[in-house]
Design a protein around this motif. Sequence first.
Motif, PDB file in Angstrom:
ATOM      1  N   LEU A   1       0.873  -1.325  -0.020  1.00 38.95           N
ATOM      2  CA  LEU A   1       0.035   0.034  -0.078  1.00 38.95           C
ATOM      3  C   LEU A   1       1.054   1.290   0.186  1.00 38.95           C
ATOM      4  O   LEU A   1       0.479   2.273  -0.651  1.00 38.95           O
ATOM      5  N   ASP A   2       1.945   1.191   0.980  1.00 42.19           N
ATOM      6  CA  ASP A   2       2.801   2.202   1.000  1.00 42.19           C
ATOM      7  C   ASP A   2       3.464   2.561  -0.575  1.00 42.19           C
ATOM      8  O   ASP A   2       3.622   3.801  -1.135  1.00 42.19           O
ATOM      9  N   GLU A   3       3.795   1.414  -1.391  1.00 40.94           N
ATOM     10  CA  GLU A   3       4.528   1.628  -2.435  1.00 40.94           C
ATOM     11  C   GLU A   3       3.546   2.313  -3.436  1.00 40.94           C
ATOM     12  O   GLU A   3       3.744   3.103  -4.466  1.00 40.94           O
ATOM     13  N   PHE A   4       2.222   1.748  -3.555  1.00 43.30           N
ATOM     14  CA  PHE A   4       1.078   2.241  -4.371  1.00 43.30           C
ATOM     15  C   PHE A   4       1.215   3.811  -4.203  1.00 43.30           C
ATOM     16  O   PHE A   4       0.954   4.555  -5.149  1.00 43.30           O
ATOM     17  N   ALA A   5       0.943   4.272  -2.884  1.00 41.55           N
ATOM     18  CA  ALA A   5       0.697   5.487  -2.270  1.00 41.55           C
ATOM     19  C   ALA A   5       1.768   6.267  -3.125  1.00 41.55           C
ATOM     20  O   ALA A   5       1.855   7.432  -3.464  1.00 41.55           O
ATOM     21  N   THR A   6       3.189   5.628  -2.747  1.00 42.53           N
ATOM     22  CA  THR A   6       4.333   6.530  -3.345  1.00 42.53           C
ATOM     23  C   THR A   6       4.437   6.462  -4.870  1.00 42.53           C
ATOM     24  O   THR A   6       4.666   7.702  -5.451  1.00 42.53           O
ATOM     25  N   VAL A   7       3.844   5.390  -5.536  1.00 41.08           N
ATOM     26  CA  VAL A   7       3.997   5.749  -6.974  1.00 41.08           C
ATOM     27  C   VAL A   7       2.899   6.739  -7.654  1.00 41.08           C
ATOM     28  O   VAL A   7       2.977   7.539  -8.341  1.00 41.08           O
ATOM     29  N   ARG A   8       1.706   6.714  -6.690  1.00 41.56           N
ATOM     30  CA  ARG A   8       0.541   7.642  -7.153  1.00 41.56           C
ATOM     31  C   ARG A   8       1.144   9.051  -7.037  1.00 41.56           C
ATOM     32  O   ARG A   8       0.831  10.081  -7.689  1.00 41.56           O
ATOM     33  N   TYR A   9       1.918   9.208  -5.973  1.00 44.32           N
ATOM     34  CA  TYR A   9       2.358  10.535  -5.437  1.00 44.32           C
ATOM     35  C   TYR A   9       3.498  11.258  -6.541  1.00 44.32           C
ATOM     36  O   TYR A   9       3.124  12.241  -6.988  1.00 44.32           O
ATOM     37  N   VAL A  10       4.277  10.382  -6.901  1.00 43.78           N
ATOM     38  CA  VAL A  10       5.346  10.693  -7.925  1.00 43.78           C
ATOM     39  C   VAL A  10       4.395  11.000  -9.290  1.00 43.78           C
ATOM     40  O   VAL A  10       4.743  11.701  -9.860  1.00 43.78           O
ATOM     41  N   ALA A  11       3.545   9.975  -9.589  1.00 42.56           N
ATOM     42  CA  ALA A  11       2.802  10.393 -11.022  1.00 42.56           C
ATOM     43  C   ALA A  11       2.252  11.438 -10.869  1.00 42.56           C
ATOM     44  O   ALA A  11       1.932  12.068 -11.736  1.00 42.56           O
ATOM     45  N   SER A  12       1.582  11.757  -9.580  1.00 42.81           N
ATOM     46  CA  SER A  12       0.668  13.101  -9.652  1.00 42.81           C
ATOM     47  C   SER A  12       1.586  14.309  -9.834  1.00 42.81           C
ATOM     48  O   SER A  12       1.069  15.530 -10.191  1.00 42.81           O
ATOM     49  N   ALA A  13       2.657  14.158  -9.171  1.00 42.96           N
ATOM     50  CA  ALA A  13       3.883  15.342  -9.207  1.00 42.96           C
ATOM     51  C   ALA A  13       4.133  15.784 -10.359  1.00 42.96           C
ATOM     52  O   ALA A  13       4.725  16.663 -10.673  1.00 42.96           O
ATOM     53  N   ARG A  14       4.294  14.751 -11.303  1.00 42.58           N
ATOM     54  CA  ARG A  14       4.751  15.131 -12.870  1.00 42.58           C
ATOM     55  C   ARG A  14       3.827  15.883 -13.458  1.00 42.58           C
ATOM     56  O   ARG A  14       3.165  16.377 -13.902  1.00 42.58           O
TER      57      ARG A  14
END
Length: 148
Positions: free
Chosen positions: A135-148
Amino acid sequence: MTAFRYSFQKIVDLKTSEKTQAEWLLSSAIGALKEEESSLSRLREERGRWERKLGECSQEGVPLAELQLIQHYLDSLDQTIRRKQNDVVRAQKSVDLRRSRLSDTVKEEKVWLNARNRAEERFRYEMQLKEQNELDEFATVRYVASAR
């Protein structure tokens, strides 16, 4: 999610089976003891009846041969009662032994059940940790994707 499998489950099952068998053996020994005690009680009652009969006969003027026969039978009953008392003692020792073995078996089963429960708790904890990391990994990936 992966199901929990305990590698020593067969031992846990064996210990449970041993406990069940020990319970049956104890139950059987208790039944044998009760039967021996009941038999002893019947012998004592019979001795009491014949003792009363001997007392009545001695007051009524019964022939000496009949009194001797009754006394001989009472002596025989006394020997039988002593043997039966020994049987009761042996049956009680058997019950005590079976009870002790059951107690030991229950302790062994508890040890294995506790080990199984601890292993299951560790498994569940590790699964929660793994799930949380995903879940933490998913959240990190989403955060990075939304930051771009």
